[in-house]
Design a protein around this motif. Structure first.
Motif, PDB file in Angstrom:
ATOM      1  N   ASP A 159     -43.035 -17.724  -3.145  1.00 28.92           N
ATOM      2  CA  ASP A 159     -42.317 -18.937  -3.536  1.00 28.92           C
ATOM      3  C   ASP A 159     -41.049 -18.448  -4.220  1.00 28.92           C
ATOM      4  N   LEU A 160     -39.936 -18.516  -3.526  1.00 26.73           N
ATOM      5  CA  LEU A 160     -38.696 -17.960  -4.062  1.00 26.73           C
ATOM      6  C   LEU A 160     -38.276 -18.640  -5.358  1.00 26.73           C
ATOM      7  N   ASN A 161     -38.687 -19.894  -5.561  1.00 30.99           N
ATOM      8  CA  ASN A 161     -38.334 -20.565  -6.810  1.00 30.99           C
ATOM      9  C   ASN A 161     -38.923 -19.820  -8.007  1.00 30.99           C
ATOM     10  N   LEU A 162     -40.235 -19.533  -7.947  1.00 25.40           N
ATOM     11  CA  LEU A 162     -40.912 -18.888  -9.072  1.00 25.40           C
ATOM     12  C   LEU A 162     -40.816 -17.370  -9.022  1.00 25.40           C
ATOM     13  N   ASP A 163     -40.891 -16.797  -7.837  1.00 24.24           N
ATOM     14  CA  ASP A 163     -40.962 -15.341  -7.712  1.00 24.24           C
ATOM     15  C   ASP A 163     -39.606 -14.664  -7.765  1.00 24.24           C
ATOM     16  N   PHE A 164     -38.536 -15.424  -7.606  1.00 24.88           N
ATOM     17  CA  PHE A 164     -37.206 -14.812  -7.497  1.00 24.88           C
ATOM     18  C   PHE A 164     -36.162 -15.564  -8.323  1.00 24.88           C
ATOM     19  N   CYS A 165     -35.888 -16.807  -7.944  1.00 20.35           N
ATOM     20  CA  CYS A 165     -34.790 -17.552  -8.591  1.00 20.35           C
ATOM     21  C   CYS A 165     -35.003 -17.731 -10.086  1.00 20.35           C
ATOM     22  N   ALA A 166     -36.234 -18.017 -10.502  1.00 19.43           N
ATOM     23  CA  ALA A 166     -36.494 -18.256 -11.923  1.00 19.43           C
ATOM     24  C   ALA A 166     -36.368 -16.994 -12.753  1.00 19.43           C
ATOM     25  N   ARG A 167     -36.694 -15.861 -12.156  1.00 14.00           N
ATOM     26  CA  ARG A 167     -36.787 -14.627 -12.939  1.00 14.00           C
ATOM     27  C   ARG A 167     -35.446 -13.929 -13.134  1.00 14.00           C
ATOM     28  N   ILE A 168     -34.577 -14.010 -12.146  1.00 21.32           N
ATOM     29  CA  ILE A 168     -33.319 -13.251 -12.244  1.00 21.32           C
ATOM     30  C   ILE A 168     -32.473 -13.699 -13.432  1.00 21.32           C
ATOM     31  N   PRO A 169     -32.133 -14.986 -13.562  1.00 17.19           N
ATOM     32  CA  PRO A 169     -31.231 -15.363 -14.651  1.00 17.19           C
ATOM     33  C   PRO A 169     -31.821 -15.163 -16.040  1.00 17.19           C
ATOM     34  N   VAL A 170     -33.087 -15.535 -16.240  1.00 22.80           N
ATOM     35  CA  VAL A 170     -33.632 -15.466 -17.587  1.00 22.80           C
ATOM     36  C   VAL A 170     -33.718 -14.019 -18.069  1.00 22.80           C
ATOM     37  N   TYR A 171     -34.048 -13.086 -17.189  1.00 21.22           N
ATOM     38  CA  TYR A 171     -34.108 -11.683 -17.602  1.00 21.22           C
ATOM     39  C   TYR A 171     -32.720 -11.051 -17.655  1.00 21.22           C
ATOM     40  N   THR A 172     -31.811 -11.517 -16.813  1.00 19.84           N
ATOM     41  CA  THR A 172     -30.430 -11.044 -16.898  1.00 19.84           C
ATOM     42  C   THR A 172     -29.850 -11.347 -18.274  1.00 19.84           C
ATOM     43  N   ALA A 408     -42.930 -29.010   2.629  1.00 21.54           N
ATOM     44  CA  ALA A 408     -41.492 -28.816   2.817  1.00 21.54           C
ATOM     45  C   ALA A 408     -40.759 -29.027   1.493  1.00 21.54           C
ATOM     46  N   PRO A 409     -39.839 -28.157   1.145  1.00 14.48           N
ATOM     47  CA  PRO A 409     -39.091 -28.320  -0.111  1.00 14.48           C
ATOM     48  C   PRO A 409     -38.134 -29.500  -0.036  1.00 14.48           C
ATOM     49  N   PHE A 410     -37.810 -30.041  -1.199  1.00 12.22           N
ATOM     50  CA  PHE A 410     -36.871 -31.161  -1.275  1.00 12.22           C
ATOM     51  C   PHE A 410     -36.195 -31.135  -2.636  1.00 12.22           C
ATOM     52  N   MET A 411     -35.067 -31.842  -2.732  1.00 16.04           N
ATOM     53  CA  MET A 411     -34.359 -31.951  -3.997  1.00 16.04           C
ATOM     54  C   MET A 411     -35.105 -32.912  -4.916  1.00 16.04           C
ATOM     55  N   THR A 412     -35.178 -32.543  -6.215  1.00 11.92           N
ATOM     56  CA  THR A 412     -35.909 -33.360  -7.172  1.00 11.92           C
ATOM     57  C   THR A 412     -35.325 -33.144  -8.561  1.00 11.92           C
ATOM     58  N   GLY A 413     -35.935 -33.788  -9.548  1.00  7.30           N
ATOM     59  CA  GLY A 413     -35.508 -33.610 -10.929  1.00  7.30           C
ATOM     60  C   GLY A 413     -34.989 -34.887 -11.550  1.00  7.30           C
ATOM     61  N   GLY A 414     -34.200 -34.728 -12.601  1.00 10.53           N
ATOM     62  CA  GLY A 414     -33.601 -35.860 -13.269  1.00 10.53           C
ATOM     63  C   GLY A 414     -32.226 -36.148 -12.719  1.00 10.53           C
ATOM     64  N   LEU A 415     -31.707 -37.315 -13.057  1.00 12.00           N
ATOM     65  CA  LEU A 415     -30.347 -37.622 -12.621  1.00 12.00           C
ATOM     66  C   LEU A 415     -29.383 -36.549 -13.130  1.00 12.00           C
ATOM     67  N   GLU A 416     -29.636 -36.065 -14.360  1.00 10.24           N
ATOM     68  CA  GLU A 416     -28.700 -35.149 -14.999  1.00 10.24           C
ATOM     69  C   GLU A 416     -28.957 -33.679 -14.688  1.00 10.24           C
ATOM     70  N   GLN A 417     -30.093 -33.351 -14.093  1.00 15.59           N
ATOM     71  CA  GLN A 417     -30.299 -31.975 -13.645  1.00 15.59           C
ATOM     72  C   GLN A 417     -31.159 -31.985 -12.390  1.00 15.59           C
ATOM     73  N   GLN A 418     -30.618 -31.402 -11.333  1.00 12.57           N
ATOM     74  CA  GLN A 418     -31.278 -31.400 -10.034  1.00 12.57           C
ATOM     75  C   GLN A 418     -31.675 -29.974  -9.635  1.00 12.57           C
ATOM     76  N   GLY A 419     -32.699 -29.893  -8.821  1.00  9.18           N
ATOM     77  CA  GLY A 419     -33.127 -28.605  -8.304  1.00  9.18           C
ATOM     78  C   GLY A 419     -34.062 -28.813  -7.133  1.00  9.18           C
ATOM     79  N   VAL A 420     -34.708 -27.739  -6.703  1.00  3.81           N
ATOM     80  CA  VAL A 420     -35.576 -27.767  -5.534  1.00  3.81           C
ATOM     81  C   VAL A 420     -37.034 -27.798  -5.983  1.00  3.81           C
ATOM     82  N   SER A 421     -37.850 -28.545  -5.253  1.00  5.27           N
ATOM     83  CA  SER A 421     -39.263 -28.680  -5.596  1.00  5.27           C
ATOM     84  C   SER A 421     -39.991 -27.343  -5.547  1.00  5.27           C
ATOM     85  N   GLY A 422     -39.590 -26.472  -4.661  1.00  3.14           N
ATOM     86  CA  GLY A 422     -40.186 -25.151  -4.480  1.00  3.14           C
ATOM     87  C   GLY A 422     -39.561 -24.528  -3.248  1.00  3.14           C
ATOM     88  N   LEU A 423     -39.763 -23.247  -3.059  1.00  2.76           N
ATOM     89  CA  LEU A 423     -39.217 -22.566  -1.885  1.00  2.76           C
ATOM     90  C   LEU A 423     -40.271 -21.629  -1.284  1.00  2.76           C
TER      91      LEU A 423
END
Length: 428
Positions: A159-172, A408-423
């Motif tokens: 799941d690229l959302n949890l296994d990749f995208c989430a980890r790079i910025p926070v550890y960077t 299938a992934p889709f766009m979700t979140g709040g009006l003020e912050q959007q992201g992907v349900s999962g990848l």
């Protein structure tokens, strides 16, 4: 010793679920509002009222200082650009929280020139593109991505959302500031549960989490004052604040801490969601994904188009500091102007077929990172993170594709912050 970057930690699922994040602050929406926004924009560039009210959505008070004020909503690129580029009239001080001591709680986010310029200059040199391409890559980004690729390569799915995208910025960001890697999730969890926007947290827990954040950062500042290293805290300790009319001086510990909070939370949140949006766009537009794989010079175009198509933070507020005539409205002092940069990025007066993701469209400036005084401090680091991350995925997993057996992934979140349900993807 456990590698905290690549370990399975339940905090990832708690902290990096876009829908859960929106529900926690009370701004989740489950409808596509873009058709209605297009219709409103066609009627007028600026409307009287809150965007949520205009769309018939439940209310949500994003900023305490905006509560009870008359709102106006800007929807066109031209109107939003005018709002961003006139900080004297449209002030960012709507952010932050009023407190008896008059303390600035959001740092440069709630400042206007000249104070904003003076404080931003104490940290901005570390976020210029040459530093992003050199210091940030060498110090943090490339090594983090390499370790994550090695971890994912052990299996066939991810799941690229949890296994990749989430980890790079926070550890960077964590590594760049000078914290140990195992403090990354602990810090983010504590900070998110220390703010007034966390609806599911008691006041006692907010206070306790606030102490964790401050103790962690103030301890690090003290350690770096005694023994400087090659990190952001050490850099800030050497910086000098130059406010017009005042003698240059070092930043206080609390000023350094406020800078660190900002880059930790903004860098670990927006970059995560925007990287996911870019990958989602490419993985669901296979012809464009193939084009980027074949010609990596197109990757920058893909990143910019992802930013235009679905910016992760599509709405910003400004306090109106004087009576002003603005796109057909007399807006009185004390009102709030909502700058809808997401809809502005899909203004048909600027882009043909604006709802389509198209990496081949002519490159025009978009507003995903804002414009003017408050243009995103970390945008260069974010662009490098996304570019290096997608390049590594394409290099190491040439058959990368969405998993047909997963939701299938889709766009979700709040009006003020959007992201992907999962990848969910197949790597081979």
């Amino acid at each position: 010793m456990t590698d905290v970057l690549t370990a399975d930690d339940p905090l990832y699922e708690e902290l990096y679920d876009v829908r859960r994040e929106a529900e926690a602050v009370g701004n989740f929406i489950d409808v596509d509002v873009m058709p209605r926004l297009h219709a409103l924009r066609a009627q007028a560039p600026v409307h009287k009222g809150r965007v949520r009210d205009l769309l018939g959505l439940p209310g949500h008070d994003r900023h305490a200082r905006a509560v009870g004020r008359q709102h106006y909503t800007a929807l066109t690129y031209e109107a939003c650009e005018a709002g961003f580029r006139d900080p004297e009239t449209f002030s960012n001080r709507v952010q932050g929280h009023d407190n008896p001591a008059g303390e600035i709680t959001m740092g440069i986010l709630e400042m206007d020139p000249p104070m904003h310029r003076a404080y931003r200059r104490t940290i901005q040199p570390k976020f210029l593109m040459p530093e992003a391409l050199d210091w940030w890559r060498r110090r943090t980004i490339d090594g983090i991505i390499e370790r994550l690729i090695e971890r994912m390569a052990r299996g066939d799915r991810a799941d690229l959302n949890l296994d990749f995208c989430a980890r790079i910025p926070v550890y960077t960001i964590t590594t760049a500031i000078g914290l140990d890697g195992d403090d990354a999730l602990r810090f983010r969890h504590a900070y998110l549960n220390s703010t007034s926007s966390s609806r599911n947290v008691t006041m006692a827990d907010r206070i306790a989490n606030g102490r964790i954040v401050e103790d962690l950062l103030l301890g690090l500042i003290a350690a770096r004052r005694a023994e400087p290293q090659d990190d952001l805290i050490s850099f800030l300790l050497q910086s000098r604040l130059m406010v017009p009319g005042q003698e240059p001086r070092p930043l206080t510990d609390r000023e350094i801490m406020t800078h660190a909070k900002l880059v930790m939370v903004a860098g670990g949140g927006t970059s995560w969601r925007q990287m996911g949006i870019t990958l989602f766009a490419l993985l669901t537009h296979r012809d464009q994904f193939a084009a980027v794989k074949a010609d990596r010079a197109l990757l920058d175009d893909a990143i910019e188009e992802g930013l235009r198509w679905n910016p992760t933070a599509p709405y910003f507020y400004r306090m109106v500091m004087r009576d002003v005539e603005f796109h057909g409205h007399h807006i009185p002092e004390g009102s709030v102007l909502e700058l809808c940069l997401g809809p502005a990025n899909r203004d048909p007066a600027r882009w043909d077929h604006p709802d389509a993701f198209d990496i081949h469209r002519p490159r025009l400036t978009n507003m995903a990172f804002g414009l003017g005084t408050h243009r995103c401090l970390g945008m260069n680091v974010a662009r490098v993170e996304i570019a290096r991350g997608i390049t590594a995925l394409m290099d190491n997993f040439p058959d990368l594709r969405l998993d047909p057996d997963a939701p299938a992934p889709f766009m979700t979140g709040g009006l003020e912050q959007q992201g992907v349900s999962g990848l969910p993807v197949l790597l081979r």
